[in-house]
Design a protein around this motif. Structure first.
Motif, PDB file in Angstrom:
ATOM      1  N   GLN A  58      50.558  32.374  39.183  1.00 39.76           N
ATOM      2  CA  GLN A  58      49.426  31.694  38.551  1.00 39.76           C
ATOM      3  C   GLN A  58      48.402  31.231  39.570  1.00 39.76           C
ATOM      4  O   GLN A  58      47.196  31.300  39.326  1.00 39.76           O
ATOM      5  CB  GLN A  58      49.925  30.509  37.714  1.00 39.76           C
ATOM      6  CG  GLN A  58      50.702  30.920  36.468  1.00 39.76           C
ATOM      7  CD  GLN A  58      51.082  29.717  35.607  1.00 39.76           C
ATOM      8  OE1 GLN A  58      51.081  28.583  36.081  1.00 39.76           O
ATOM      9  NE2 GLN A  58      51.412  29.976  34.341  1.00 39.76           N
ATOM     10  N   ASP A  59      48.880  30.757  40.723  1.00 36.47           N
ATOM     11  CA  ASP A  59      47.965  30.334  41.779  1.00 36.47           C
ATOM     12  C   ASP A  59      47.173  31.523  42.319  1.00 36.47           C
ATOM     13  O   ASP A  59      45.952  31.436  42.519  1.00 36.47           O
ATOM     14  CB  ASP A  59      48.735  29.682  42.929  1.00 36.47           C
ATOM     15  CG  ASP A  59      49.474  28.429  42.490  1.00 36.47           C
ATOM     16  OD1 ASP A  59      48.835  27.572  41.855  1.00 36.47           O
ATOM     17  OD2 ASP A  59      50.676  28.325  42.779  1.00 36.47           O
ATOM     18  N   LEU A  60      47.881  32.619  42.557  1.00 37.02           N
ATOM     19  CA  LEU A  60      47.214  33.819  43.070  1.00 37.02           C
ATOM     20  C   LEU A  60      46.223  34.368  42.050  1.00 37.02           C
ATOM     21  O   LEU A  60      45.119  34.789  42.405  1.00 37.02           O
ATOM     22  CB  LEU A  60      48.257  34.888  43.419  1.00 37.02           C
ATOM     23  CG  LEU A  60      49.272  34.508  44.507  1.00 37.02           C
ATOM     24  CD1 LEU A  60      50.330  35.599  44.641  1.00 37.02           C
ATOM     25  CD2 LEU A  60      48.573  34.274  45.839  1.00 37.02           C
ATOM     26  N   ALA A  61      46.628  34.347  40.774  1.00 33.94           N
ATOM     27  CA  ALA A  61      45.751  34.844  39.717  1.00 33.94           C
ATOM     28  C   ALA A  61      44.497  33.982  39.592  1.00 33.94           C
ATOM     29  O   ALA A  61      43.393  34.495  39.361  1.00 33.94           O
ATOM     30  CB  ALA A  61      46.505  34.888  38.389  1.00 33.94           C
ATOM     31  N   ARG A  62      44.672  32.668  39.753  1.00 35.05           N
ATOM     32  CA  ARG A  62      43.522  31.763  39.679  1.00 35.05           C
ATOM     33  C   ARG A  62      42.528  32.049  40.801  1.00 35.05           C
ATOM     34  O   ARG A  62      41.319  32.100  40.571  1.00 35.05           O
ATOM     35  CB  ARG A  62      44.016  30.316  39.768  1.00 35.05           C
ATOM     36  CG  ARG A  62      42.890  29.280  39.827  1.00 35.05           C
ATOM     37  CD  ARG A  62      43.450  27.873  39.856  1.00 35.05           C
ATOM     38  NE  ARG A  62      44.428  27.678  40.905  1.00 35.05           N
ATOM     39  CZ  ARG A  62      44.109  27.436  42.180  1.00 35.05           C
ATOM     40  NH1 ARG A  62      42.836  27.377  42.542  1.00 35.05           N
ATOM     41  NH2 ARG A  62      45.063  27.257  43.077  1.00 35.05           N
ATOM     42  N   LEU A  63      43.043  32.257  42.004  1.00 39.21           N
ATOM     43  CA  LEU A  63      42.164  32.571  43.122  1.00 39.21           C
ATOM     44  C   LEU A  63      41.498  33.927  42.939  1.00 39.21           C
ATOM     45  O   LEU A  63      40.323  34.113  43.283  1.00 39.21           O
ATOM     46  CB  LEU A  63      42.949  32.554  44.436  1.00 39.21           C
ATOM     47  CG  LEU A  63      43.338  31.170  44.952  1.00 39.21           C
ATOM     48  CD1 LEU A  63      44.262  31.288  46.155  1.00 39.21           C
ATOM     49  CD2 LEU A  63      42.101  30.376  45.317  1.00 39.21           C
ATOM     50  N   ALA A  64      42.254  34.884  42.386  1.00 36.61           N
ATOM     51  CA  ALA A  64      41.670  36.204  42.138  1.00 36.61           C
ATOM     52  C   ALA A  64      40.560  36.114  41.091  1.00 36.61           C
ATOM     53  O   ALA A  64      39.509  36.751  41.230  1.00 36.61           O
ATOM     54  CB  ALA A  64      42.758  37.177  41.684  1.00 36.61           C
ATOM     55  N   ASP A  65      40.781  35.316  40.056  1.00 34.38           N
ATOM     56  CA  ASP A  65      39.772  35.165  39.001  1.00 34.38           C
ATOM     57  C   ASP A  65      38.480  34.561  39.539  1.00 34.38           C
ATOM     58  O   ASP A  65      37.397  34.851  39.030  1.00 34.38           O
ATOM     59  CB  ASP A  65      40.310  34.280  37.872  1.00 34.38           C
ATOM     60  CG  ASP A  65      41.348  34.992  37.019  1.00 34.38           C
ATOM     61  OD1 ASP A  65      41.403  36.239  37.080  1.00 34.38           O
ATOM     62  OD2 ASP A  65      42.103  34.299  36.302  1.00 34.38           O
ATOM     63  N   GLY A  66      38.598  33.733  40.564  1.00 37.60           N
ATOM     64  CA  GLY A  66      37.419  33.091  41.124  1.00 37.60           C
ATOM     65  C   GLY A  66      36.828  33.834  42.304  1.00 37.60           C
ATOM     66  O   GLY A  66      35.966  33.298  43.014  1.00 37.60           O
ATOM     67  N   SER A  67      37.300  35.069  42.524  1.00 35.94           N
ATOM     68  CA  SER A  67      36.815  35.844  43.662  1.00 35.94           C
ATOM     69  C   SER A  67      36.647  37.302  43.256  1.00 35.94           C
ATOM     70  O   SER A  67      36.783  37.651  42.075  1.00 35.94           O
ATOM     71  CB  SER A  67      37.807  35.747  44.830  1.00 35.94           C
ATOM     72  OG  SER A  67      38.993  36.476  44.535  1.00 35.94           O
ATOM     73  N   ARG A  68      36.357  38.153  44.226  1.00 36.51           N
ATOM     74  CA  ARG A  68      36.247  39.595  43.961  1.00 36.51           C
ATOM     75  C   ARG A  68      37.523  40.337  44.330  1.00 36.51           C
ATOM     76  O   ARG A  68      37.569  41.559  44.310  1.00 36.51           O
ATOM     77  CB  ARG A  68      35.075  40.184  44.748  1.00 36.51           C
ATOM     78  CG  ARG A  68      33.735  39.866  44.134  1.00 36.51           C
ATOM     79  CD  ARG A  68      32.907  39.000  45.031  1.00 36.51           C
ATOM     80  NE  ARG A  68      31.798  38.407  44.278  1.00 36.51           N
ATOM     81  CZ  ARG A  68      31.238  37.253  44.593  1.00 36.51           C
ATOM     82  NH1 ARG A  68      31.683  36.560  45.626  1.00 36.51           N
ATOM     83  NH2 ARG A  68      30.250  36.774  43.877  1.00 36.51           N
TER      84      ARG A  68
END
Length: 239
Positions: A58-68
């Protein structure tokens, strides 16, 4: 900056190794980051699988959602981050000494470029670079990042004294460090001829000369797991 500081900067320049001179003078800012990533990333070729990170899916997905970046690419960046953040002080955070060690093979000494680079990554101004800040900074260099983000980041980079302007004196002290702006470029960009470039002047000049931002893009960030195949071995999530 006074004459003693000026002499110290140029004294350090004269004592640099060939490799350090390539990093500090011949290669622009983005390429310095590229060398840093490649240097640290290559360390993964011969090391065993690391322990599971404290960042869950979930943490990785959140960072991915806020980046490219994709989730796998964010995790790959975390592997890179862990290597650097435990090189001297093993607390999982990047300290300035660790960034300096990665770039210049020594944790000691003064370096104007290093100070500015660290400040740009350290968004919280708490003296360390956290993983989310690491991702945010690299995100600006992604090929899909908009021109506006790259323009703003470049302006903040050249505004060494953080006055809200790019000043001619900053180019003088930046000459052996990171600047790819020539004095003629400065004169052309300084539309009102007041001896400094404000953000609006910088934006207008970049629109006319977009090649100034060519070095703000690292093409391989589109798929860092392909650039570093060893990350595939380390990765713990599937996109």
């Amino acid at each position: 900056m006074d004459s003693s500081n000026n002499n110290r900067i140029f004294s350090r320049w004269s004592s640099l190794t060939i490799g350090e001179r390539i990093c500090a003078a011949c290669i622009p800012f983005a390429a310095i980051i590229e060398i840093f990533i490649l240097a640290v990333g290559n360390c993964f070729e011969f090391r065993p699988r690391v322990n599971r990170s404290r960042y869950g899916f979930q943490d990785l997905a959140r960072l991915a959602d806020g980046s490219r970046f994709t989730v796998n690419e964010v995790e790959a960046l975390y592997e890179l981050y862990k290597k650097l953040s435990n090189s001297i002080i093993k607390d999982g955070l990047i300290h300035k000494e660790e960034l300096q060690l990665a770039l210049f093979q020594t944790p000691h000494g003064e370096n104007l470029f290093l100070d500015r680079l660290f400040d740009l990554f350290d968004e919280k101004r708490n003296g360390v670079i956290e993983f989310e800040e690491f991702v945010h900074a690299l995100n600006v260099f992604h090929p899909y990042a908009p021109m506006e983000e790259k323009t703003d980041f470049a302006f903040r980079l050249y505004d060494l004294r953080q006055t809200g302007f790019i000043e001619r004196e900053e180019l003088h002290f930046d000459a052996h460090e990171v600047s790819s702006i020539s004095f003629q470029t400065f004169a052309d960009a300084d539309a009102d001829k007041d001896g400094k470039i404000n953000k609006e002047e910088w934006k207008a000049f970049v629109v006319k000369h977009p090649n100034l931002l060519n070095n703000m893009t690292l093409p391989y960030l589109k798929d860092i797991t392909t650039v570093f195949p060893s990350f595939i071995f380390n990765t713990e999530v599937d996109d």
